[in-house]
Design an enzyme around this catalytic site. Structure first.
Site, PDB file in Angstrom:
ATOM      1  N   LEU A  36       4.202   4.682   7.555  1.00 22.56           N
ATOM      2  CA  LEU A  36       2.933   4.825   6.819  1.00 22.56           C
ATOM      3  C   LEU A  36       3.124   4.565   5.324  1.00 22.56           C
ATOM      4  CD1 LEU A  36       1.293   7.889   8.664  1.00 22.56           C
ATOM      5  CD2 LEU A  36       1.058   5.446   9.161  1.00 22.56           C
ATOM      6  N   TYR A 146      10.978 -12.901  -0.579  1.00 22.18           N
ATOM      7  CA  TYR A 146      10.258 -12.445   0.624  1.00 22.18           C
ATOM      8  C   TYR A 146      10.440 -13.441   1.772  1.00 22.18           C
ATOM      9  CZ  TYR A 146       6.254 -12.068   3.781  1.00 22.18           C
ATOM     10  OH  TYR A 146       5.465 -12.010   4.902  1.00 22.18           O
ATOM     11  N   HIS A 194      -4.351 -10.939  -1.607  1.00 19.30           N
ATOM     12  CA  HIS A 194      -4.869 -12.019  -0.763  1.00 19.30           C
ATOM     13  C   HIS A 194      -6.254 -12.467  -1.224  1.00 19.30           C
ATOM     14  CE1 HIS A 194      -1.780 -10.105   1.929  1.00 19.30           C
ATOM     15  NE2 HIS A 194      -1.442 -11.380   1.994  1.00 19.30           N
ATOM     16  N   ASP A 315       2.873 -22.707  -6.584  1.00 18.78           N
ATOM     17  CA  ASP A 315       1.803 -22.826  -5.586  1.00 18.78           C
ATOM     18  C   ASP A 315       1.697 -24.268  -5.095  1.00 18.78           C
ATOM     19  OD1 ASP A 315       0.858 -20.288  -5.338  1.00 18.78           O
ATOM     20  OD2 ASP A 315      -0.853 -20.535  -6.691  1.00 18.78           O
TER      21      ASP A 315
HETATM   22  P1  NAD Z   1       1.069  -4.232   6.121  1.00 19.82           P
HETATM   23  O1  NAD Z   1       1.787  -3.767   4.914  1.00 19.82           O
HETATM   24  O2  NAD Z   1      -0.371  -3.900   6.265  1.00 19.82           O
HETATM   25  O3  NAD Z   1       1.825  -3.724   7.448  1.00 19.82           O
HETATM   26  C1  NAD Z   1       3.206  -3.435   7.498  1.00 19.82           C
HETATM   27  C2  NAD Z   1       3.361  -2.087   8.184  1.00 19.82           C
HETATM   28  O4  NAD Z   1       4.751  -1.794   8.321  1.00 19.82           O
HETATM   29  C3  NAD Z   1       2.746  -0.944   7.369  1.00 19.82           C
HETATM   30  O5  NAD Z   1       1.997  -0.121   8.231  1.00 19.82           O
HETATM   31  C4  NAD Z   1       3.971  -0.204   6.802  1.00 19.82           C
HETATM   32  O6  NAD Z   1       3.698   1.184   6.616  1.00 19.82           O
HETATM   33  C5  NAD Z   1       5.002  -0.469   7.866  1.00 19.82           C
HETATM   34  N1  NAD Z   1       6.388  -0.452   7.371  1.00 19.82           N
HETATM   35  C6  NAD Z   1       6.910  -1.197   6.363  1.00 19.82           C
HETATM   36  N2  NAD Z   1       8.224  -0.948   6.254  1.00 19.82           N
HETATM   37  C7  NAD Z   1       8.530  -0.019   7.205  1.00 19.82           C
HETATM   38  C8  NAD Z   1       9.725   0.614   7.611  1.00 19.82           C
HETATM   39  N3  NAD Z   1      10.903   0.367   6.997  1.00 19.82           N
HETATM   40  N4  NAD Z   1       9.685   1.499   8.631  1.00 19.82           N
HETATM   41  C9  NAD Z   1       8.520   1.776   9.262  1.00 19.82           C
HETATM   42  N5  NAD Z   1       7.347   1.197   8.924  1.00 19.82           N
HETATM   43  C10 NAD Z   1       7.361   0.295   7.907  1.00 19.82           C
HETATM   44  O7  NAD Z   1       1.279  -5.803   6.202  1.00 19.82           O
HETATM   45  P2  NAD Z   1       0.584  -6.888   7.158  1.00 19.82           P
HETATM   46  O8  NAD Z   1      -0.234  -7.780   6.312  1.00 19.82           O
HETATM   47  O9  NAD Z   1      -0.015  -6.226   8.325  1.00 19.82           O
HETATM   48  O10 NAD Z   1       1.862  -7.707   7.613  1.00 19.82           O
HETATM   49  C11 NAD Z   1       2.544  -7.394   8.825  1.00 19.82           C
HETATM   50  C12 NAD Z   1       3.701  -8.348   9.001  1.00 19.82           C
HETATM   51  O11 NAD Z   1       3.199  -9.679   9.017  1.00 19.82           O
HETATM   52  C13 NAD Z   1       4.742  -8.305   7.891  1.00 19.82           C
HETATM   53  O12 NAD Z   1       6.020  -8.396   8.482  1.00 19.82           O
HETATM   54  C14 NAD Z   1       4.440  -9.534   7.062  1.00 19.82           C
HETATM   55  O13 NAD Z   1       5.604 -10.020   6.451  1.00 19.82           O
HETATM   56  C15 NAD Z   1       3.915 -10.493   8.107  1.00 19.82           C
HETATM   57  N6  NAD Z   1       3.000 -11.513   7.569  1.00 19.82           N
HETATM   58  C16 NAD Z   1       1.804 -11.147   7.011  1.00 19.82           C
HETATM   59  C17 NAD Z   1       0.939 -12.149   6.524  1.00 19.82           C
HETATM   60  C18 NAD Z   1      -0.410 -11.822   5.916  1.00 19.82           C
HETATM   61  O14 NAD Z   1      -1.156 -12.763   5.568  1.00 19.82           O
HETATM   62  N7  NAD Z   1      -0.790 -10.554   5.795  1.00 19.82           N
HETATM   63  C19 NAD Z   1       1.329 -13.509   6.585  1.00 19.82           C
HETATM   64  C20 NAD Z   1       2.558 -13.821   7.144  1.00 19.82           C
HETATM   65  C21 NAD Z   1       3.383 -12.822   7.651  1.00 19.82           C
END
Ligand code: NAD
Length: 362
Positions: A36, A146, A194, A315
């Site tokens: 969380l 990242y 975003h 970018d």
């Molecule tokens: P987010 O931050 O909403 O979700 C990540 C979740 O992981 C959160 O609930 C956080 O509390 C949990 N978390 C993080 N580190 C943790 C740990 N060490 N232990 C337990 N829980 C942990 O992000 P999101 O936008 O939902 O992204 C989810 C995944 O998708 C990520 O891996 C991100 O790199 C990847 N991603 C997202 C996008 C985007 O456009 N949002 C694009 C490409 C890839």
């Protein structure tokens, strides 16, 4: 013991939509593992899932979870995701994203769990050449820490397959956007970086205008083009990938590790834009910043003032995925338009739940 899928990061933006998609399929019992730190407990309100609150870097905690549930597959979404911050504090990102991936994999091996779906990203491609869409074999040259943490894990999982038979599907999301159609859950990152949520914050009166970084790119309207994919389409890709990984293995159809780019672009895009001297992205594959703002104006009825400023370093003009492989191999099909992305995001941003989510972390 009932078989469970562990959704690590399931209280986050994309994870909470994945959880809903898996539940709707009726095929899986789910345990969400989330610290969380960025996610929201409210994102799972009322859902029939187990929630284990803890950090995937904590091996003792994680082994406890794997002991209590009969986990047969893992979806790993945990990460820090702010590309900009990863450049000023790279170790924070390596510690969470890479070390977290290592502890999770070690625990999976210890408990004999050999099916993994991993959240990767378009950021592994860095600034790819303009002959797009980007296929799975486009060279991977991340330009931020990242993106490099994600590429590092993709490579690590390949070695884990060779050594331990751990089968991993890496799903490389392009620009995730939109919200669940019922308005109960959506994007609530803090800080927000975003484009679509930032634009909607203008319509909500939370910021006065939206900045457009660069209007002199070689695109039809001079602004950058990105591939926006609805979060529910991403969720359905996870379901397709899970079914693909969990199918009965036969000699004719072995389970293999694989990777898929997930966006809405198709190879048609390349035929129309490559080497013709035309501006990039004119065929409607991918959307420019101005096009997104225009759709948001229509959806919200707000004028959404813009401020045009200089390009941001790093970018690229164009980032559009070919999702041909995911369509062909996983039988996946993205269904949502940009209108639907912005409409569902607007419904979510205007709902009281959104404010409640943000208050979580204040
Ligand atoms: P987010 O931050 O909403 O979700 C990540 C979740 O992981 C959160 O609930 C956080 O509390 C949990 N978390 C993080 N580190 C943790 C740990 N060490 N232990 C337990 N829980 C942990 O992000 P999101 O936008 O939902 O992204 C989810 C995944 O998708 C990520 O891996 C991100 O790199 C990847 N991603 C997202 C996008 C985007 O456009 N949002 C694009 C490409 C890839």
């Amino acid at each position: 013991l009932r078989p469970y899928v562990a959704v690590c990061g399931g209280a986050g933006y994309i994870g909470s939509h994945v959880v809903r998609e898996l539940l709707a399929s009726g095929d899986f019992n789910i345990v969400v593992v989330d610290s969380l730190i960025k996610g929201h407990r409210a994102a799972l309100d009322g859902l029939p899932v187990a929630l284990e609150i803890g950090d995937v870097r904590d091996a003792v905690f994680l082994e406890g979870v794997f002991s209590r549930y009969h986990i047969v597959a893992v979806i790993h979404l945990c990460a820090f995701i702010e590309a900009g911050e990863s450049m000023t504090d790279p170790l924070k990102f390596y510690h969470n994203n890479v070390y977290g991936g290592i502890i999770l994999s070690q625990t999976m091996m210890k408990f004999g769990v050999k099916r993994l779906i991993f959240s990767s990203t378009a950021a592994i491609f860095g600034n790819p050449p303009n002959d797009q869409p980007i296929s799975e074999s486009t060279p991977k040259v991340p330009v931020n820490a990242y993106g490099n943490t994600k590429l590092t894990l993709e490579e690590m999982f390949r070695w884990c397959d060779g050594a331990h038979g751990m089968k991993t599907i890496a799903l490389r999301y392009f620009n995730a956007a939109g919200a669940h159609p019922n308005g109960t859950v959506g994007e609530a990152h803090e800080p927000e970086s975003h484009l679509i949520p930032l634009i909607l914050q203008v319509a909500l009166g939370k910021r006065s205008q939206i900045k457009i970084f660069g209007t002199d790119y070689p695109t039809a309207d001079g602004t950058c083009i990105r591939d926006y994919i609805h979060v529910m389409d991403l969720a359905s890709a996870h379901l397709a990938a899970l079914r693909y990984l969990m199918r009965p293995e036969t000699a004719e159809s072995p389970i293999t590790s694989d990777c898929f780019n997930l966006g809405t672009g198709t190879p048609r895009h390349a035929a129309h834009t490559m080497g013709r001297g035309s501006p990039l992205g004119v065929t409607g594959q991918g959307f420019s910043v101005r096009q997104v703002i225009e759709v948001a104006r229509r959806v919200t009825g707000h004028p959404i003032p813009v401020q045009e400023v200089a390009r941001r370093p790093g970018d690229p003009a164009l980032l559009v995925a070919s999702s041909e492989k995911a369509r062909r191999v996983l039988g996946w099909q993205p269904r949502h338009t940009l209108e639907s992305i912005v409409e569902t995001a607007w419904r979510w941003h205007s709902s009281p739940s959104y404010a409640r989510f943000l208050a979580d972390h204040q």
